[in-house]
Design an enzyme around this catalytic site. Structure first.
Site, PDB file in Angstrom:
ATOM      1  N   ARG A 102       0.860  -1.446   0.048  1.00 21.07           N
ATOM      2  CA  ARG A 102      -0.067   0.119   0.038  1.00 21.07           C
ATOM      3  C   ARG A 102       0.917   1.403   0.032  1.00 21.07           C
ATOM      4  O   ARG A 102       0.427   2.486  -0.743  1.00 21.07           O
ATOM      5  CB  ARG A 102      -0.796  -0.089   1.276  1.00 21.07           C
ATOM      6  CG  ARG A 102      -1.948   0.882   1.144  1.00 21.07           C
ATOM      7  CD  ARG A 102      -3.098   0.638   2.235  1.00 21.07           C
ATOM      8  NE  ARG A 102      -2.536   0.654   3.331  1.00 21.07           N
ATOM      9  CZ  ARG A 102      -3.353   0.198   4.619  1.00 21.07           C
ATOM     10  NH1 ARG A 102      -4.670   0.184   4.486  1.00 21.07           N
ATOM     11  NH2 ARG A 102      -2.966   0.606   5.980  1.00 21.07           N
ATOM     12  N   LYS A 203      -2.849   6.548   1.994  1.00 20.06           N
ATOM     13  CA  LYS A 203      -2.667   7.042   3.103  1.00 20.06           C
ATOM     14  C   LYS A 203      -1.694   8.144   3.184  1.00 20.06           C
ATOM     15  O   LYS A 203      -0.784   8.422   3.801  1.00 20.06           O
ATOM     16  CB  LYS A 203      -2.109   5.973   4.025  1.00 20.06           C
ATOM     17  CG  LYS A 203      -3.247   5.120   4.704  1.00 20.06           C
ATOM     18  CD  LYS A 203      -2.683   4.153   5.715  1.00 20.06           C
ATOM     19  CE  LYS A 203      -2.320   4.867   6.998  1.00 20.06           C
ATOM     20  NZ  LYS A 203      -3.851   4.925   8.034  1.00 20.06           N
ATOM     21  N   GLU A 239     -16.487   6.112   4.662  1.00 21.85           N
ATOM     22  CA  GLU A 239     -15.557   5.752   5.831  1.00 21.85           C
ATOM     23  C   GLU A 239     -15.479   6.597   7.138  1.00 21.85           C
ATOM     24  O   GLU A 239     -15.838   7.948   6.842  1.00 21.85           O
ATOM     25  CB  GLU A 239     -14.168   5.187   5.705  1.00 21.85           C
ATOM     26  CG  GLU A 239     -13.278   6.226   4.712  1.00 21.85           C
ATOM     27  CD  GLU A 239     -11.977   5.777   4.379  1.00 21.85           C
ATOM     28  OE1 GLU A 239     -11.545   4.580   4.870  1.00 21.85           O
ATOM     29  OE2 GLU A 239     -11.581   6.577   3.319  1.00 21.85           O
TER      30      GLU A 239
HETATM   31  C1  LIG Z   1      -9.027   6.591   6.535  1.00 22.20           C
HETATM   32  C2  LIG Z   1      -8.658   5.252   6.828  1.00 22.20           C
HETATM   33  N1  LIG Z   1      -9.591   4.297   6.544  1.00 22.20           N
HETATM   34  C3  LIG Z   1      -9.349   2.925   6.822  1.00 22.20           C
HETATM   35  C4  LIG Z   1      -8.337   2.607   7.753  1.00 22.20           C
HETATM   36  C5  LIG Z   1      -8.290   1.166   8.118  1.00 22.20           C
HETATM   37  O1  LIG Z   1      -7.168   0.503   7.161  1.00 22.20           O
HETATM   38  P1  LIG Z   1      -6.127  -0.508   7.975  1.00 22.20           P
HETATM   39  O2  LIG Z   1      -7.326  -1.848   8.399  1.00 22.20           O
HETATM   40  O3  LIG Z   1      -5.513  -1.008   6.827  1.00 22.20           O
HETATM   41  O4  LIG Z   1      -5.745  -0.053   9.156  1.00 22.20           O
HETATM   42  C6  LIG Z   1      -7.409   3.689   8.250  1.00 22.20           C
HETATM   43  C7  LIG Z   1      -6.290   3.257   8.772  1.00 22.20           C
HETATM   44  O5  LIG Z   1      -5.102   2.750   8.319  1.00 22.20           O
HETATM   45  C8  LIG Z   1      -7.655   4.843   7.358  1.00 22.20           C
HETATM   46  O6  LIG Z   1      -6.611   5.735   7.793  1.00 22.20           O
END
Ligand SMILES: Cc1ncc(COP(=O)(O)O)c(C=O)c1O
Length: 356
Positions: A102, A203, A239
């Protein structure tokens, strides 16, 4: 610099792990706050080059030019993953190659060189081993690992920075949020640059501060977090601040599709697989606000919060409550995921990576 095997003021934790050395902190009081550890990992490379050699340094402040790309134009991404200690004394990472992948996708989008998958994994393993005494005892929390990739070279005009830094630090953490969540749907402000050509799917550091206005207001009004809608129509849920969302109706679990506007969470992906293995139907598609309000159960997933039930959602003047508690699907999914992450359930999919 190779870290010493016993780092400073360690002390025996207790009976069952008598040979383990732990940092001298109260492991029962961990929250989700930064606790400085012993070492960080730093690797640099010039624009147009490839990362080659990094090293462990004592954890501390870094020096950066006032005209660094990250400070002026937000050229930076980050990752988040955890190391957990098992009851029999192993230390496990959960799907770290997914974070590496990622980061690579995010780096491409923001015009940055990225560490290779192996370099990423190697840095993460080194940081865990060097800070081993900060990995909480089993059941007390985890070591949260934060890889950063940023343009640290100096420039004035808007352009990719001439130098990049990959830096990994870590902190022991406990629960991100205690108890079920009460979410406020935000219908005026949006989370990230929207649309499939935007940056919602990576991210990028620039995706987070735009959330603060809505989040602070929601928290001031007693909510746990904000749930964002799609910027194109304002009709579908996307989200929350740092987690993905799922709604449950009957045997069907629905979650917003990852079409570029939301982060493809690694916990989300894992929970989808676990739910399917447990015989549930999982659908990835646009989920309308109405469907969410009509759902029986709702939950959030993310590295920091793992899987957490949503107790209520408030949309404009409507508040709906969902089923919570130990009998919920989210509790079942969480138990399975945590079982795999902590080595107490068989890891049939080879998701965990042993560090020690
Ligand atoms: C905006 C956002 N959505 C979703 C997630 C969840 O992703 P993950 O399950 O890879 O931590 C995160 C955290 O990393 C995030 O910052």
């Amino acid at each position: 610099m190779s870290p010493p095997s016993i780092l400073g003021n360690g002390k025996d934790c207790s009976g069952s792990a008598a040979e383990e050395i732990y940092a001298d902190i109260n492991w029962d009081e961990l929250g989700f706050n930064i606790i400085p550890t012993d070492y960080m990992y730093v690797m640099k490379c010039a624009k147009g080059d490839k990362f080659s050699q990094g090293s462990l340094l004592p954890y501390g402040n870094i020096e950066i030019s006032p005209s660094a790309g990250i400070l002026n134009y937000g050229q930076g991404i980050f990752e988040g993953l955890k190391a957990l200690r098992t009851k029999d004394g192993r230390i496990l990472l959960f799907r770290p190659e997914e974070n590496a992948q990622r980061m690579k996708i995010g780096a491409d989008r923001l015009c940055m060189p990225s560490p290779s998958i192996d370099q990423f994994l190697n840095a993460v393993k080194q940081i865990v081993l060097a800070n081993k005494r900060w990995v909480p005892p089993p059941g007390k929390g985890s070591l949260y690992i934060r890889p950063l990739l940023m343009g640290t070279g100096a420039l004035l005009g808007v352009a990719p920075a001439p130098e990049y830094t990959f830096l990994v630090y870590c902190s022991p953490v406990g629960s991100y949020h205690k108890g079920a969540l009460n979410l406020k749907v935000e219908d005026k402000l949006y989370r990230a640059i929207s649309g499939t050509g935007g940056t919602g799917g990576i991210k990028s550091v620039t995706n987070y501060a735009p959330v603060y206005t809505a989040m602070s207001k929601a928290k001031a009004n007693g909510f746990s977090d904000v749930l964002f809608l799609d910027a194109a129509t304002g009709k579908h849920i996307e989200e929350a601040t740092a987690c993905n969302v799922f709604v449950v109706k009957g045997n069907v679990i629905s979650t917003p599709a990852t079409d570029g506007t939301i982060l493809p969470g690694i916990t989300r992906k894992s929970i989808i697989d676990i739910a399917i293995d447990l015989g549930h139907q999982v659908v990835e598609r646009a989920v309308s606000v109405e469907e969410m309000l009509d759902a029986e159960e709702m939950f959030c997933t993310g590295t920091a919060m793992v899987v957490n039930s949503v107790a209520s959602v408030t949309y404009k003047d409507t508040r709906v409550n969902y089923t919570t508690g130990p009998e919920t699907l989210s509790a079942k999914l969480r138990k399975t995921l945590v079982g795999i992450q902590t080595g107490s359930l068989e890891d049939k999919k080879s998701w965990t990576v042993r560090v020690d």
